[in-house]
Design a protein around this motif. Structure first.
Motif, PDB file in Angstrom:
ATOM      1  N   ALA A  59       0.419  -9.878   2.160  1.00 22.20           N
ATOM      2  CA  ALA A  59       0.391  -9.225   3.343  1.00 22.20           C
ATOM      3  C   ALA A  59      -0.884  -8.042   3.570  1.00 22.20           C
ATOM      4  O   ALA A  59      -1.511  -8.065   4.582  1.00 22.20           O
ATOM      5  CB  ALA A  59       1.569  -8.661   3.992  1.00 22.20           C
ATOM      6  N   LEU A  60      -1.020  -7.500   2.425  1.00 26.57           N
ATOM      7  CA  LEU A  60      -1.917  -6.289   2.140  1.00 26.57           C
ATOM      8  C   LEU A  60      -3.225  -7.191   2.463  1.00 26.57           C
ATOM      9  O   LEU A  60      -4.382  -6.498   3.079  1.00 26.57           O
ATOM     10  CB  LEU A  60      -1.908  -5.623   0.709  1.00 26.57           C
ATOM     11  CG  LEU A  60      -0.578  -4.701   0.657  1.00 26.57           C
ATOM     12  CD1 LEU A  60      -0.847  -4.143  -0.759  1.00 26.57           C
ATOM     13  CD2 LEU A  60      -0.507  -3.447   1.454  1.00 26.57           C
ATOM     14  N   ASN A  61      -3.766  -8.134   1.771  1.00 27.78           N
ATOM     15  CA  ASN A  61      -4.659  -8.735   1.860  1.00 27.78           C
ATOM     16  C   ASN A  61      -5.100  -9.461   2.987  1.00 27.78           C
ATOM     17  O   ASN A  61      -6.407  -9.879   3.343  1.00 27.78           O
ATOM     18  CB  ASN A  61      -5.041  -9.508   0.664  1.00 27.78           C
ATOM     19  CG  ASN A  61      -5.467  -8.950  -0.610  1.00 27.78           C
ATOM     20  OD1 ASN A  61      -6.274  -8.412  -0.926  1.00 27.78           O
ATOM     21  ND2 ASN A  61      -4.592  -8.591  -1.522  1.00 27.78           N
ATOM     22  N   GLU A  62      -4.223  -9.491   4.078  1.00 28.65           N
ATOM     23  CA  GLU A  62      -4.373 -10.171   5.304  1.00 28.65           C
ATOM     24  C   GLU A  62      -4.850  -9.082   6.358  1.00 28.65           C
ATOM     25  O   GLU A  62      -5.226  -9.318   7.618  1.00 28.65           O
ATOM     26  CB  GLU A  62      -3.158 -10.921   5.779  1.00 28.65           C
ATOM     27  CG  GLU A  62      -2.822 -12.287   4.949  1.00 28.65           C
ATOM     28  CD  GLU A  62      -1.742 -13.066   5.681  1.00 28.65           C
ATOM     29  OE1 GLU A  62      -1.471 -12.674   6.697  1.00 28.65           O
ATOM     30  OE2 GLU A  62      -1.309 -13.618   5.193  1.00 28.65           O
ATOM     31  N   ALA A  63      -4.431  -7.810   6.095  1.00 33.08           N
ATOM     32  CA  ALA A  63      -4.596  -6.765   6.972  1.00 33.08           C
ATOM     33  C   ALA A  63      -6.117  -6.209   7.323  1.00 33.08           C
ATOM     34  O   ALA A  63      -6.929  -6.130   6.117  1.00 33.08           O
ATOM     35  CB  ALA A  63      -3.744  -5.481   6.861  1.00 33.08           C
ATOM     36  N   ASP A  64      -6.621  -5.733   8.447  1.00 32.11           N
ATOM     37  CA  ASP A  64      -7.765  -5.562   8.984  1.00 32.11           C
ATOM     38  C   ASP A  64      -7.656  -3.984   8.766  1.00 32.11           C
ATOM     39  O   ASP A  64      -8.821  -3.322   8.539  1.00 32.11           O
ATOM     40  CB  ASP A  64      -8.305  -5.914  10.150  1.00 32.11           C
ATOM     41  CG  ASP A  64      -8.527  -7.487  10.192  1.00 32.11           C
ATOM     42  OD1 ASP A  64      -9.388  -7.955   9.417  1.00 32.11           O
ATOM     43  OD2 ASP A  64      -7.696  -8.064  11.018  1.00 32.11           O
ATOM     44  N   ALA A  65      -6.604  -3.412   8.922  1.00 30.37           N
ATOM     45  CA  ALA A  65      -6.363  -1.891   9.211  1.00 30.37           C
ATOM     46  C   ALA A  65      -5.089  -1.602   8.843  1.00 30.37           C
ATOM     47  O   ALA A  65      -3.998  -2.253   9.040  1.00 30.37           O
ATOM     48  CB  ALA A  65      -6.599  -1.513  10.551  1.00 30.37           C
ATOM     49  N   PHE A  66      -5.073  -0.223   7.993  1.00 29.39           N
ATOM     50  CA  PHE A  66      -3.842   0.186   7.714  1.00 29.39           C
ATOM     51  C   PHE A  66      -3.700   1.481   8.437  1.00 29.39           C
ATOM     52  O   PHE A  66      -4.509   2.286   8.312  1.00 29.39           O
ATOM     53  CB  PHE A  66      -3.790   0.368   5.912  1.00 29.39           C
ATOM     54  CG  PHE A  66      -4.039  -0.916   5.263  1.00 29.39           C
ATOM     55  CD1 PHE A  66      -2.644  -1.378   4.796  1.00 29.39           C
ATOM     56  CD2 PHE A  66      -4.982  -1.309   5.049  1.00 29.39           C
ATOM     57  CE1 PHE A  66      -2.904  -2.804   4.421  1.00 29.39           C
ATOM     58  CE2 PHE A  66      -5.161  -2.469   4.290  1.00 29.39           C
ATOM     59  CZ  PHE A  66      -3.935  -3.102   3.969  1.00 29.39           C
ATOM     60  N   PHE A  67      -2.486   1.762   8.937  1.00 29.89           N
ATOM     61  CA  PHE A  67      -2.140   2.916   9.756  1.00 29.89           C
ATOM     62  C   PHE A  67      -1.335   3.823   8.872  1.00 29.89           C
ATOM     63  O   PHE A  67      -0.034   3.603   8.435  1.00 29.89           O
ATOM     64  CB  PHE A  67      -1.372   2.649  10.968  1.00 29.89           C
ATOM     65  CG  PHE A  67      -2.177   1.643  11.910  1.00 29.89           C
ATOM     66  CD1 PHE A  67      -3.382   1.796  12.324  1.00 29.89           C
ATOM     67  CD2 PHE A  67      -1.386   0.305  11.986  1.00 29.89           C
ATOM     68  CE1 PHE A  67      -4.003   0.710  13.027  1.00 29.89           C
ATOM     69  CE2 PHE A  67      -1.971  -0.636  12.808  1.00 29.89           C
ATOM     70  CZ  PHE A  67      -3.426  -0.455  13.416  1.00 29.89           C
ATOM     71  N   ILE A  68      -1.711   5.088   8.714  1.00 29.01           N
ATOM     72  CA  ILE A  68      -0.882   6.010   7.778  1.00 29.01           C
ATOM     73  C   ILE A  68      -0.840   7.394   8.683  1.00 29.01           C
ATOM     74  O   ILE A  68      -1.710   7.789   9.407  1.00 29.01           O
ATOM     75  CB  ILE A  68      -1.986   6.436   6.600  1.00 29.01           C
ATOM     76  CG1 ILE A  68      -2.072   4.906   5.706  1.00 29.01           C
ATOM     77  CG2 ILE A  68      -1.386   7.350   5.794  1.00 29.01           C
ATOM     78  CD1 ILE A  68      -2.939   5.166   4.641  1.00 29.01           C
ATOM     79  N   LEU A  94       2.474   0.805   5.793  1.00 29.17           N
ATOM     80  CA  LEU A  94       3.368   1.097   4.345  1.00 29.17           C
ATOM     81  C   LEU A  94       4.295   1.737   4.496  1.00 29.17           C
ATOM     82  O   LEU A  94       4.352   2.753   4.575  1.00 29.17           O
ATOM     83  CB  LEU A  94       1.965   1.357   3.637  1.00 29.17           C
ATOM     84  CG  LEU A  94       0.658   0.528   3.510  1.00 29.17           C
ATOM     85  CD1 LEU A  94      -0.153   1.160   2.413  1.00 29.17           C
ATOM     86  CD2 LEU A  94       1.001  -0.916   3.256  1.00 29.17           C
ATOM     87  N   VAL A  95       5.558   1.096   4.067  1.00 23.06           N
ATOM     88  CA  VAL A  95       6.734   1.968   4.375  1.00 23.06           C
ATOM     89  C   VAL A  95       7.285   2.222   2.862  1.00 23.06           C
ATOM     90  O   VAL A  95       7.527   1.079   2.218  1.00 23.06           O
ATOM     91  CB  VAL A  95       7.684   1.112   5.139  1.00 23.06           C
ATOM     92  CG1 VAL A  95       9.236   1.537   4.998  1.00 23.06           C
ATOM     93  CG2 VAL A  95       7.368   0.708   6.733  1.00 23.06           C
ATOM     94  N   TRP A  96       7.742   3.103   2.553  1.00 23.58           N
ATOM     95  CA  TRP A  96       8.346   3.463   1.326  1.00 23.58           C
ATOM     96  C   TRP A  96       9.681   2.812   1.264  1.00 23.58           C
ATOM     97  O   TRP A  96      10.299   2.649   2.092  1.00 23.58           O
ATOM     98  CB  TRP A  96       8.817   4.962   1.140  1.00 23.58           C
ATOM     99  CG  TRP A  96       7.243   5.706   1.108  1.00 23.58           C
ATOM    100  CD1 TRP A  96       6.841   6.875   1.899  1.00 23.58           C
ATOM    101  CD2 TRP A  96       6.483   5.656   0.015  1.00 23.58           C
ATOM    102  NE1 TRP A  96       5.681   7.309   1.383  1.00 23.58           N
ATOM    103  CE2 TRP A  96       5.154   6.555   0.224  1.00 23.58           C
ATOM    104  CE3 TRP A  96       6.432   5.249  -1.282  1.00 23.58           C
ATOM    105  CZ2 TRP A  96       4.406   6.893  -0.750  1.00 23.58           C
ATOM    106  CZ3 TRP A  96       5.266   5.146  -2.025  1.00 23.58           C
ATOM    107  CH2 TRP A  96       4.025   5.886  -1.757  1.00 23.58           C
ATOM    108  N   GLY A  97       9.815   2.257   0.011  1.00 23.54           N
ATOM    109  CA  GLY A  97      11.308   1.537  -0.260  1.00 23.54           C
ATOM    110  C   GLY A  97      11.256   0.180   0.339  1.00 23.54           C
ATOM    111  O   GLY A  97      10.282  -0.485   0.605  1.00 23.54           O
ATOM    112  N   ASP A  98      12.398   0.053   1.242  1.00 25.32           N
ATOM    113  CA  ASP A  98      12.429  -0.945   2.187  1.00 25.32           C
ATOM    114  C   ASP A  98      12.410  -0.537   3.669  1.00 25.32           C
ATOM    115  O   ASP A  98      12.988   0.270   3.973  1.00 25.32           O
ATOM    116  CB  ASP A  98      13.547  -1.673   1.736  1.00 25.32           C
ATOM    117  CG  ASP A  98      13.882  -3.134   2.298  1.00 25.32           C
ATOM    118  OD1 ASP A  98      13.477  -4.114   2.017  1.00 25.32           O
ATOM    119  OD2 ASP A  98      14.486  -3.145   3.635  1.00 25.32           O
TER     120      ASP A  98
END
Length: 251
Positions: free
Chosen positions: A24-33, A109-113
């Motif tokens: 999934a990480l490698n499918e993402a164009d943008a990561f929201f933080i 990106l969520v910590w844990g589950d």
């Protein structure tokens, strides 16, 4: 349609990522933080370390914003959380509408589950309910802090034929749950375990589990309670924040 991944990234160890999460990480164009301030800069650094380890450099965008502050002093806990989540929803809506193309994929990106004591899914549901921006979303499970804690202590969550309760420090402070011998406590800012020293309990405690700052203590609560309080205070002073979880168990 835009696609959103909600990816569980584990309790802090980059090796907690599943193969599904890496895909999934490698499918993402943008990561929201969301930036939680200087005191918690470690949390952003760990996310960046995960991306550096598993995603090709230059293949994605990082979109950051300051996380809204939650009123932690009010006695009206639920309304304060609802207000905080709505302000987060404002940010998420702008993230998706302004930073993601119609055919692109974004990720949180969520910590844990994502299913355990995290607000991301509820906030995304609120964004969808507003109807201003449409997207599909997929949840990728992760290693929870509970799973990581029990693995590090080499013990189990449940005992044969007995229930387990996962609760907060706020609720534990109100009293021991009925008909339960095993209680996992999260979000305990006031060390509610100190109110149960009169009971014959065993504790499995951990802070920053899965990171280089990990601290573990186990033993009879009456014998190790003071040590946990001292370690917790020192760690909070050193880092400016603490994330800890524990299991209380009746014999």
């Amino acid at each position: 349609m835009r696609k959103i991944y909600v990816i569980g990234i584990g309790a802090g160890d980059p090796d907690h990522l599943t193969l599904q999460a890496i895909k999934a990480l490698n499918e993402a164009d943008a990561f929201f933080i969301l930036d939680k301030g200087e005191a918690k800069a470690d949390l952003i650094r760990l996310r960046r370390d995960i991306l550096d380890a598993h995603v090709a450099e230059g293949s994605y965008r990082l979109v950051e914003a300051r996380d809204p502050e939650r009123d932690r002093e009010t006695s009206d806990y639920s309304p304060a959380v609802d207000d905080w989540r709505s302000r987060r929803a404002d940010l998420y809506e702008r993230f998706i509408a302004d930073e993601l193309g119609e055919d692109e994929c974004g990720a949180f990106l969520v910590w844990g589950d994502p299913s355990l004591y995290d607000s991301t899914l509820a906030v995304l549901e609120e964004v969808l309910g507003r109807g201003a921006v449409a997207f599909d979303h997929v949840v990728v499970p992760g290693v929870s802090s509970v799973s990581a804690l029990l693995a590090r202590h080499r013990t189990v969550l449940n005992r044969v034929g007995r229930p387990v309760q996962i609760t907060t420090g706020r609720r534990l402070a109100e009293g021991w749950p009925e008909d339960v011998d095993d209680v996992v406590v999260m979000l305990d800012a006031r060390q509610a375990f100190t109110r149960h020293l009169d009971q014959d309990l065993y504790i499995y405690w951990g802070a920053y589990v899965g990171t280089e700052d990990e601290i573990l203590v186990s033993g009879r609560l009456s014998e190790v309670s003071e040590r946990i309080e001292e370690l917790r205070a020192a760690a909070r002073e050193r880092k400016g924040w603490i994330m800890d979880t524990y299991l209380l168990r009746r014999p």
